[in-house]
Design a protein around this motif. Structure first.
Motif, PDB file in Angstrom:
ATOM      1  N   ASN A 224       3.705   7.176   0.121  1.00  0.00           N
ATOM      2  CA  ASN A 224       4.821   6.825  -0.818  1.00  0.00           C
ATOM      3  C   ASN A 224       4.057   6.144  -1.874  1.00  0.00           C
ATOM      4  O   ASN A 224       4.435   6.474  -3.167  1.00  0.00           O
ATOM      5  N   ALA A 225       3.186   5.269  -1.884  1.00  0.00           N
ATOM      6  CA  ALA A 225       2.307   4.873  -3.057  1.00  0.00           C
ATOM      7  C   ALA A 225       1.644   5.692  -3.988  1.00  0.00           C
ATOM      8  O   ALA A 225       1.773   5.677  -5.088  1.00  0.00           O
ATOM      9  N   TRP A 226       0.881   6.722  -3.146  1.00  0.00           N
ATOM     10  CA  TRP A 226       0.279   7.890  -3.928  1.00  0.00           C
ATOM     11  C   TRP A 226       1.545   8.811  -4.717  1.00  0.00           C
ATOM     12  O   TRP A 226       1.299   8.983  -6.144  1.00  0.00           O
ATOM     13  N   ALA A 227       2.565   8.949  -4.393  1.00  0.00           N
ATOM     14  CA  ALA A 227       3.586   9.682  -5.073  1.00  0.00           C
ATOM     15  C   ALA A 227       4.038   8.701  -6.014  1.00  0.00           C
ATOM     16  O   ALA A 227       4.474   9.415  -7.087  1.00  0.00           O
ATOM     17  N   GLU A 228       4.435   7.572  -5.906  1.00  0.00           N
ATOM     18  CA  GLU A 228       4.907   6.805  -7.088  1.00  0.00           C
ATOM     19  C   GLU A 228       3.826   6.658  -8.139  1.00  0.00           C
ATOM     20  O   GLU A 228       4.148   6.349  -9.263  1.00  0.00           O
ATOM     21  N   ARG A 229       2.674   7.020  -8.143  1.00  0.00           N
ATOM     22  CA  ARG A 229       1.616   6.981  -9.203  1.00  0.00           C
ATOM     23  C   ARG A 229       1.583   8.342  -9.703  1.00  0.00           C
ATOM     24  O   ARG A 229       0.977   8.497 -10.677  1.00  0.00           O
ATOM     25  N   ARG A 230       2.339   9.418  -9.464  1.00  0.00           N
ATOM     26  CA  ARG A 230       2.587  10.660 -10.081  1.00  0.00           C
ATOM     27  C   ARG A 230       3.760  10.662 -10.894  1.00  0.00           C
ATOM     28  O   ARG A 230       4.709  10.313 -10.683  1.00  0.00           O
ATOM     29  N   THR A 231       3.843  11.644 -11.934  1.00  0.00           N
ATOM     30  CA  THR A 231       4.869  11.920 -12.719  1.00  0.00           C
ATOM     31  C   THR A 231       5.821  13.046 -11.914  1.00  0.00           C
ATOM     32  O   THR A 231       4.901  13.740 -11.014  1.00  0.00           O
TER      33      THR A 231
ATOM     34  N   LEU B  28      12.671   7.987  -1.908  1.00  0.00           N
ATOM     35  CA  LEU B  28      11.305   7.882  -1.964  1.00  0.00           C
ATOM     36  C   LEU B  28      10.850   8.732  -3.189  1.00  0.00           C
ATOM     37  O   LEU B  28      11.306   9.860  -3.350  1.00  0.00           O
ATOM     38  N   SER B  29       9.761   8.213  -3.772  1.00  0.00           N
ATOM     39  CA  SER B  29       9.146   9.238  -4.891  1.00  0.00           C
ATOM     40  C   SER B  29       8.916  10.479  -4.551  1.00  0.00           C
ATOM     41  O   SER B  29       9.003  11.441  -5.308  1.00  0.00           O
ATOM     42  N   GLY B  30       8.107  10.886  -3.456  1.00  0.00           N
ATOM     43  CA  GLY B  30       7.582  11.882  -3.009  1.00  0.00           C
ATOM     44  C   GLY B  30       8.435  12.947  -2.035  1.00  0.00           C
ATOM     45  O   GLY B  30       8.178  14.043  -1.737  1.00  0.00           O
TER      46      GLY B  30
ATOM     47  N   MET C  20       8.505  14.630   2.480  1.00  0.00           N
ATOM     48  CA  MET C  20       7.607  14.074   1.603  1.00  0.00           C
ATOM     49  C   MET C  20       6.870  14.890   1.288  1.00  0.00           C
ATOM     50  O   MET C  20       6.263  15.827   1.995  1.00  0.00           O
ATOM     51  N   THR C  21       6.140  14.931   0.066  1.00  0.00           N
ATOM     52  CA  THR C  21       5.135  15.658  -0.496  1.00  0.00           C
ATOM     53  C   THR C  21       4.005  15.264   0.430  1.00  0.00           C
ATOM     54  O   THR C  21       3.554  14.009   0.631  1.00  0.00           O
ATOM     55  N   GLY C  22       3.199  16.335   0.821  1.00  0.00           N
ATOM     56  CA  GLY C  22       2.050  16.022   1.490  1.00  0.00           C
ATOM     57  C   GLY C  22       1.166  17.140   1.331  1.00  0.00           C
ATOM     58  O   GLY C  22       1.080  18.014   0.718  1.00  0.00           O
ATOM     59  N   SER C  23       0.137  17.239   2.117  1.00  0.00           N
ATOM     60  CA  SER C  23      -0.948  18.289   2.091  1.00  0.00           C
ATOM     61  C   SER C  23      -0.478  19.552   2.736  1.00  0.00           C
ATOM     62  O   SER C  23      -1.246  20.547   2.612  1.00  0.00           O
ATOM     63  N   GLY C  24       0.558  19.710   3.336  1.00  0.00           N
ATOM     64  CA  GLY C  24       1.027  20.951   3.843  1.00  0.00           C
ATOM     65  C   GLY C  24       2.368  21.071   3.727  1.00  0.00           C
ATOM     66  O   GLY C  24       3.044  19.929   3.490  1.00  0.00           O
ATOM     67  N   ASN C  25       3.113  22.073   4.219  1.00  0.00           N
ATOM     68  CA  ASN C  25       4.498  22.237   4.297  1.00  0.00           C
ATOM     69  C   ASN C  25       5.000  23.183   5.299  1.00  0.00           C
ATOM     70  O   ASN C  25       5.695  24.138   5.186  1.00  0.00           O
ATOM     71  N   GLU C  26       4.244  23.119   6.530  1.00  0.00           N
ATOM     72  CA  GLU C  26       4.423  23.957   7.597  1.00  0.00           C
ATOM     73  C   GLU C  26       5.882  24.051   8.185  1.00  0.00           C
ATOM     74  O   GLU C  26       6.162  25.508   8.539  1.00  0.00           O
ATOM     75  N   THR C  27       6.522  23.142   8.165  1.00  0.00           N
ATOM     76  CA  THR C  27       7.978  23.245   8.880  1.00  0.00           C
ATOM     77  C   THR C  27       8.551  24.360   7.932  1.00  0.00           C
ATOM     78  O   THR C  27       9.498  25.030   8.511  1.00  0.00           O
ATOM     79  N   ALA C  28       8.643  24.407   6.447  1.00  0.00           N
ATOM     80  CA  ALA C  28       9.381  24.962   5.770  1.00  0.00           C
ATOM     81  C   ALA C  28       8.876  26.382   5.917  1.00  0.00           C
ATOM     82  O   ALA C  28       9.902  27.339   6.055  1.00  0.00           O
ATOM     83  N   ALA C  29       7.755  26.935   6.065  1.00  0.00           N
ATOM     84  CA  ALA C  29       7.549  28.029   6.390  1.00  0.00           C
ATOM     85  C   ALA C  29       7.770  28.568   7.873  1.00  0.00           C
ATOM     86  O   ALA C  29       8.136  29.739   7.813  1.00  0.00           O
TER      87      ALA C  29
ATOM     88  N   GLU D 104       1.271   1.248  21.261  1.00  0.00           N
ATOM     89  CA  GLU D 104       1.882   0.120  20.574  1.00  0.00           C
ATOM     90  C   GLU D 104       2.024   0.333  19.045  1.00  0.00           C
ATOM     91  O   GLU D 104       1.094   0.447  18.329  1.00  0.00           O
ATOM     92  N   TYR D 105       3.330   0.413  18.831  1.00  0.00           N
ATOM     93  CA  TYR D 105       3.427   0.472  17.373  1.00  0.00           C
ATOM     94  C   TYR D 105       3.099  -0.737  16.386  1.00  0.00           C
ATOM     95  O   TYR D 105       3.355  -1.967  16.983  1.00  0.00           O
ATOM     96  N   ARG D 106       2.376  -0.569  15.300  1.00  0.00           N
ATOM     97  CA  ARG D 106       1.843  -1.763  14.728  1.00  0.00           C
ATOM     98  C   ARG D 106       2.556  -2.003  13.198  1.00  0.00           C
ATOM     99  O   ARG D 106       3.171  -2.912  12.762  1.00  0.00           O
ATOM    100  N   GLU D 107       2.789  -0.629  12.463  1.00  0.00           N
ATOM    101  CA  GLU D 107       3.588  -0.751  11.293  1.00  0.00           C
ATOM    102  C   GLU D 107       3.526   0.587  10.739  1.00  0.00           C
ATOM    103  O   GLU D 107       2.720   1.462  10.865  1.00  0.00           O
ATOM    104  N   GLN D 108       4.315   0.677   9.641  1.00  0.00           N
ATOM    105  CA  GLN D 108       4.583   1.980   9.002  1.00  0.00           C
ATOM    106  C   GLN D 108       3.408   1.939   7.900  1.00  0.00           C
ATOM    107  O   GLN D 108       2.879   0.996   7.443  1.00  0.00           O
ATOM    108  N   ARG D 109       2.863   3.265   7.572  1.00  0.00           N
ATOM    109  CA  ARG D 109       1.892   3.377   6.618  1.00  0.00           C
ATOM    110  C   ARG D 109       2.642   3.432   5.104  1.00  0.00           C
ATOM    111  O   ARG D 109       3.597   4.248   5.139  1.00  0.00           O
ATOM    112  N   GLY D 110       2.014   2.996   4.224  1.00  0.00           N
ATOM    113  CA  GLY D 110       2.530   3.150   2.860  1.00  0.00           C
ATOM    114  C   GLY D 110       1.733   3.864   1.944  1.00  0.00           C
ATOM    115  O   GLY D 110       2.310   4.134   0.601  1.00  0.00           O
ATOM    116  N   GLU D 111       0.889   4.602   2.425  1.00  0.00           N
ATOM    117  CA  GLU D 111      -0.164   5.373   1.439  1.00  0.00           C
ATOM    118  C   GLU D 111       0.429   6.378   0.753  1.00  0.00           C
ATOM    119  O   GLU D 111       0.144   6.686  -0.692  1.00  0.00           O
TER     120      GLU D 111
END
Length: 133
Positions: free
Chosen positions: A93-100, A58-60, A1-10, A84-91
């Motif tokens: 994906n929602a951020w990416a969906e708002r971008r062209t 996924l959009s991002g 996903m698009t995020g604030s970094g890309n460490e693994t790729a480097a 204890e796992y509660r839930e996935q975060r959707g923020e």
């Protein structure tokens, strides 16, 4: 996903080593590590669909990493906390969906074309990978 970094790729541009670590946060204590040689599959790669189709669309979505395993190792995991796992975060994906697509591309060039220590990530349109000897 698009995020604030890309460490693994480097960090897989040579040598293309990668380690995945899984921790048991419930049940018996256990850590599993997968070691291998990794490669990045970009959106324009001929075999992209083969790998990307294994995941939900996924959009991002930015890239897929393929890891050929050399070694599998387990260890006790007795220091791993119980969580204890509660839930996935959707923020994200929602951020990416708002971008062209153009806005996502511009963001990736700004935030994802180099690692935090300045190594190129091999992102299309970014700097060519730095060779490590």
């Amino acid at each position: 996903m698009t995020g604030s970094g890309n460490e693994t790729a480097a960090h897989i541009l040579p040598p293309p080593r990668m380690t995945l670590m899984f921790c048991a946060f419930e049940g018996p204590p256990l850590i599993l590590r997968l070691y291998g040689q990794a490669r990045m599959v970009q959106p324009d790669a001929p075999d992209r669909a083969q790998w990307a189709d294994l995941f939900p669309a996924l959009s991002g979505a930015r890239q897929v990493f393929v890891l050929d395993l050399d070694l599998v190792q387990t260890s006790c995991g007795m220091a791993v906390p119980r969580l204890e796992y509660r839930e996935q975060r959707g923020e994200l994906n929602a951020w990416a969906e708002r971008r062209t697509p153009e806005e996502l591309g511009a963001y990736r060039q700004l935030k994802n074309s180099a690692s935090i220590d300045g190594f190129p990530t091999g992102l299309p349109g970014g700097e060519p990978p730095r060779t490590v000897s």
